[in-house]
Design an enzyme around this catalytic site. Structure first.
Site, PDB file in Angstrom:
ATOM      1  N   ASP A  38       1.044  -1.270  -0.215  1.00  0.00           N
ATOM      2  CA  ASP A  38       0.022   0.173   0.089  1.00  0.00           C
ATOM      3  C   ASP A  38       0.762   1.097   0.012  1.00  0.00           C
ATOM      4  OD1 ASP A  38      -2.166  -1.592   0.141  1.00  0.00           O
ATOM      5  OD2 ASP A  38      -2.970  -0.955   2.135  1.00  0.00           O
ATOM      6  N   ALA A  40       3.812   1.706  -1.054  1.00  0.00           N
ATOM      7  CA  ALA A  40       4.604   2.040  -2.414  1.00  0.00           C
ATOM      8  C   ALA A  40       3.635   2.388  -3.481  1.00  0.00           C
ATOM      9  CB  ALA A  40       5.293   0.658  -2.860  1.00  0.00           C
ATOM     10  N   LYS A 118     -11.613   1.938   9.577  1.00  0.00           N
ATOM     11  CA  LYS A 118     -11.620   1.929   8.326  1.00  0.00           C
ATOM     12  C   LYS A 118     -10.958   0.372   7.746  1.00  0.00           C
ATOM     13  CE  LYS A 118     -10.171   3.895   3.972  1.00  0.00           C
ATOM     14  NZ  LYS A 118      -9.752   2.644   3.016  1.00  0.00           N
ATOM     15  N   LYS A 321      -5.791   7.940   7.648  1.00  0.00           N
ATOM     16  CA  LYS A 321      -4.992   6.951   7.421  1.00  0.00           C
ATOM     17  C   LYS A 321      -4.132   6.687   8.418  1.00  0.00           C
ATOM     18  CE  LYS A 321      -4.746   5.278   3.446  1.00  0.00           C
ATOM     19  NZ  LYS A 321      -5.278   4.026   2.740  1.00  0.00           N
ATOM     20  N   CYS A 415      18.564 -30.978  16.949  1.00  0.00           N
ATOM     21  CA  CYS A 415      18.355 -29.923  17.524  1.00  0.00           C
ATOM     22  C   CYS A 415      19.656 -28.730  17.225  1.00  0.00           C
ATOM     23  CB  CYS A 415      18.334 -29.890  19.172  1.00  0.00           C
ATOM     24  SG  CYS A 415      18.505 -28.405  20.150  1.00  0.00           S
TER      25      CYS A 415
HETATM   26  S1  IVH Z   1     -17.811   4.814   3.911  1.00  0.00           S
HETATM   27  C1  IVH Z   1     -19.224   7.152   0.437  1.00  0.00           C
HETATM   28  N1  IVH Z   1     -16.865   3.332   6.029  1.00  0.00           N
HETATM   29  O1  IVH Z   1     -12.572   2.444   2.576  1.00  0.00           O
HETATM   30  C2  IVH Z   1     -18.675   6.446   1.688  1.00  0.00           C
HETATM   31  N2  IVH Z   1     -15.756   2.946   4.091  1.00  0.00           N
HETATM   32  O2  IVH Z   1     -11.293   4.294   0.529  1.00  0.00           O
HETATM   33  C3  IVH Z   1     -17.643   5.394   1.131  1.00  0.00           C
HETATM   34  N3  IVH Z   1     -14.109   1.307   4.116  1.00  0.00           N
HETATM   35  O3  IVH Z   1     -14.630   1.861  -0.545  1.00  0.00           O
HETATM   36  C4  IVH Z   1     -17.337   4.385   2.326  1.00  0.00           C
HETATM   37  N4  IVH Z   1     -14.301   0.899   6.164  1.00  0.00           N
HETATM   38  O4  IVH Z   1     -14.177  -0.136   0.882  1.00  0.00           O
HETATM   39  C5  IVH Z   1     -16.396   3.545   4.632  1.00  0.00           C
HETATM   40  N5  IVH Z   1     -16.040   2.481   8.001  1.00  0.00           N
HETATM   41  C6  IVH Z   1     -16.044   2.618   6.565  1.00  0.00           C
HETATM   42  C7  IVH Z   1     -15.037   1.797   5.810  1.00  0.00           C
HETATM   43  C8  IVH Z   1     -15.027   1.925   4.625  1.00  0.00           C
HETATM   44  C9  IVH Z   1     -13.517   0.660   5.147  1.00  0.00           C
HETATM   45  C10 IVH Z   1     -13.604   1.307   2.624  1.00  0.00           C
HETATM   46  C11 IVH Z   1     -14.498   1.091   1.798  1.00  0.00           C
HETATM   47  C12 IVH Z   1     -14.308   2.188   0.872  1.00  0.00           C
HETATM   48  C13 IVH Z   1     -13.004   2.530   0.968  1.00  0.00           C
HETATM   49  C14 IVH Z   1     -12.723   3.866   0.475  1.00  0.00           C
END
Ligand code: IVH
Length: 704
Positions: A38, A40, A118, A321, A415
């Protein structure tokens, strides 16, 4: 660095970067098999964006910038509403700036936020009609995705039936928990498949796979829901606060992150959000699944509506992030270490790689079965995970990066510490000597050629002595009785007498060798010689404090403290050796003056200057650093390398194994190779064995 960007010097570099990023994105979103980790990928994407900002006229259509899923298009099922991506922030400052601009846009403070993990998997839309799961669709390019309904049955948390007959679309993330990943890779390799590099890759591959002969589970967590056009469902789904929508979905029987340690919470104000962000960040390493950030969303429908969305991402949500905790690097070797209780554990030696601010050169591999399960090979590119204080671990090889040059990992037959048999009946291998393994190893080490040099006392014999209860440390060797030895298997009169004679000889070895036999960490042969020459008697070594130890060349404060501590632990063994009549002095060395006297102060100053101590300066090799290479001949022929080094040090020199500008003399025997060439290059004096033997003739006679 999370925020750095690849530097693209010209149009050609830009085009190549676009090509690489597009391919990586396509692979990532299709099967999870990206060629880049990720970090890179993000670096490359930022480099591309920076180049396009400077040269907008050169922007290529194929550029991943501004596209959902980096433009990777897969699937043909149109989404009812686009499945968007999220914009990113990387710091508290960036987050505060983003909030401020959102609040400017809507003209008021955001009333409340939802702060949630996330999840590091892939986005899917699950369509329910009248409460029944009808279709499962991947995000694809955000406009249309792929139908993966065939995989739904093996997704934990995505019920086939809801608790109410509603028609809605639930959106969320499918991931593999760490446990599912382990189990998944095990079945996969059992069936001859290549292992998945990481849980995300595993989830992606599993979703797309059809007609697999085995079942691999994944897990779903919902993070949103919307009414389907034909549903006539409650407007509540769009008009409610996000937190209530999640609660509603959970009540229908769908998994949400509620109940996990990182469950979504409502927060008001930037500070409260930051606190939760920090809390989720610190929980990361202990979670049973991967997260790569925190998603912060405006909770109220009115705030979301007024903020609106761009083509790529909504303006009411942001991904904060977290630093990447996974990197791809090369597996160079596997080491086998034996623990206190005899557990034999493999450890990966890696091409050093920076992960989340620290350099990782080793990673745990758990146990041999784990290596087989993951089908790891030497030379593999491997995915390495490290978060917080956790011990770095190798997740799996990145199988699609294999070149064919990789080689199998050799498992030990015996061993690696004591040479005894290995009990392989359980997952964790164990030395059959268990706790005695260390004892067997330490006694064998003490009896070894470069320490007490007791001929006829190999590992097998040591095992016999330990098993018979005759030896509990190497001092016991010196009190062995003839009858006791004769009672052992395969010990006749001759071997017994030979062994006793060898032990007798060992009783008068110089202090340097006895000290080395103690196995004090960080003091190998050459350090033991320096210590023995400096202190001359064991009493003086034992009496030395950390400060005095530092007068020995090569001992810094840290090592000095460690040696002092270890010697305290070894005191009973040292006493036992003394009682057994083992020599405790170094021939030819004079003890230093008692610490605290005037003489000793001058001495310390000498040592600090790097001078040899007092009498040493009259020795033939005083002040010289000597390296030996090639085969010795004549008077030196029988000397091992260790004995040569001992000789050099007795004669006042310092022995070293590599030629550098600091080398004063190279003793070059027959078949001397690159060291001789290097010494000649550097203009270092080279002596033949005969010439050297003459220089140190007076010291050759001393029995080592
Ligand atoms: S909200 C319009 N909530 O992150 C809102 N996304 O980089 C879009 N993701 O495509 C998504 N956890 O695959 C949302 N709690 C979360 C999330 C989440 C992971 C992912 C999802 C999205 C990507 C965006």
């Amino acid at each position: 660095m999370t925020n750095s960007a690849a530097v693209l010097a010209d149009a050609a570099a830009y085009a190549a970067a676009v090509e690489e990023a597009s391919q990586a994105a396509a692979a990532y979103y299709a099967t999870g098999e990206s060629t880049l980790d990720d970090d890179a990928y993000d670096r490359l994407a930022r480099g591309i964006a920076a180049y396009e900002a400077d040269h907008p006229e050169q922007t290529l259509d194929s550029s991943p910038t501004g596209k959902v899923a980096g433009g990777a298009a897969v699937g043909d099922v149109p989404h009812t509403e686009p499945m968007l991506s999220l914009d990113n922030v990387f710091s508290a400052e960036q987050f505060a700036a983003w909030t401020a601009s959102l609040e400017r846009r809507i003209g008021r403070p955001v009333a409340a936020w939802s702060v949630e993990p996330k999840l590091d998997g892939l986005a899917v839309a699950a369509r329910y009609r009248d409460g029944r799961l009808e279709r499962l669709i991947t995000r694809g390019d955000g406009i249309a995705g792929e139908d993966v309904s065939h995989a739904a049955a093996a997704v934990v948390g995505l019920p086939e039936r809801l608790s109410e007959p509603v028609t809605i679309e639930v959106r969320g993330e499918i991931l593999m928990t760490d446990e599912q990943f382990e189990r998944g890779n095990a079945v996969r390799t059992e069936h001859g498949g290549a292992p998945f590099a990481n849980p995300r890759n595993g989830a992606a591959g599993t979703l797309r796979a059809k007609d697999r002969a085995y079942r691999v589970e994944t897990t779903f967590y919902a993070y949103g829901a919307l009414p389907l056009p034909e549903s006539g469902e409650p407007a509540a789904l769009t008009d409610s606060p996000h937190s209530e929508i999640l609660a509603y979905v959970a009540a229908l029987g769908v998994h949400t992150a509620a109940g996990t340690p990182v469950e979504p919470v409502r927060a008001t104000g930037v500070e409260e959000v930051q606190e939760r962000v920090a809390a989720i960040g610190s929980l990361r390493a202990s979670l049973p699944f991967g997260i790569d950030g925190i998603v912060i969303k405006a909770d109220l429908a009115a705030d979301r509506r007024d903020a609106g969305s761009g083509t790529r991402a909504p303006r009411w949500a942001i991904a904060y992030k977290l630093p990447a905790v996974e990197k791809i690097t090369r597996l160079l070797a596997v080491e086998w270490n034996v623990g206190r209780t005899g557990i034999i554990a493999p450890r990966a030696v890696l091409e050093p790689v920076e992960i989340d601010g620290s350099t990782v050169g080793y990673a745990t591999l758990h146990n041999p079965a784990d290596i087989t399960r993951r089908d790891l090979r030497i030379g593999d590119q491997v995915m390495v995970y490290k978060a917080g204080d956790v011990i770095p671990r190798v997740e799996a090889p990145v199988a699609h990066l294999r070149t064919g040059e990789e080689t199998p990992i050799a498992f030990p037959d015996l061993c690696p510490r004591c040479g005894s048999a290995i009990d392989t009946s359980e997952q964790r291998w164990r030395c059959t000597r268990g706790r005695d393994c260390r004892l067997v190893a330490s006694v064998s080490y003490a009896a070894g050629r470069d320490q007490l040099d007791i001929e006829g006392l190999g590992a097998t014999r040591v095992v016999q002595l330990v098993d018979a209860g005759l030896v509990t440390d190497f001092a016991d060797l010196f009190t062995l009785e003839r009858e006791q030895l004769l009672a052992l298997d395969r010990m006749g009169e001759t071997s017994t007498d030979n062994l006793l004679a060898a032990i007798e000889t060992a009783r008068s070895r110089p202090l340097s060798r006895v000290f080395c036999a103690l196995g004090v960490r960080g003091t190998g042969r050459s350090m033991s010689r320096r210590i023995a020459r400096y202190f001359a008697t064991m009493d003086r070594i034992v009496a030395a404090d950390a400060e005095e130890l530092q007068r020995v060349d090569g001992i810094g404060p840290e090592k000095a403290a460690a040696v002092v501590a270890e010697l305290v632990e070894l005191a009973p063994l040292i006493d036992k050796l003394v009682r057994a009549g083992v020599a405790m002095t170094e021939p030819g060395a004079t003890p230093p003056p008692e610490p605290g006297t005037e003489e000793s102060e001058a001495d310390a100053a000498d040592a600090a200057d790097g001078d040899a101590r007092g009498p040493g300066s009259e020795l033939p090799l005083a002040g010289l650093t000597v390296v030996v290479t090639g085969a010795m001949t004549g008077a030196l022929e029988k000397l091992s390398r260790n004995q040569m080094n001992e000789l050099i040090e007795r004669a006042g020199g310092k022995s070293s194994s590599s030629v550098s500008r600091r080398t004063s003399l190279l003793v070059a025997g027959e078949k001397a190779g690159s060291k001789r060439a290097k010494a000649e290059d550097l203009g270092i004096r080279v002596a033949e064995p005969g010439e050297f033997a003459e220089m140190v003739a007076a010291f050759l006679a001393v029995d080592a």
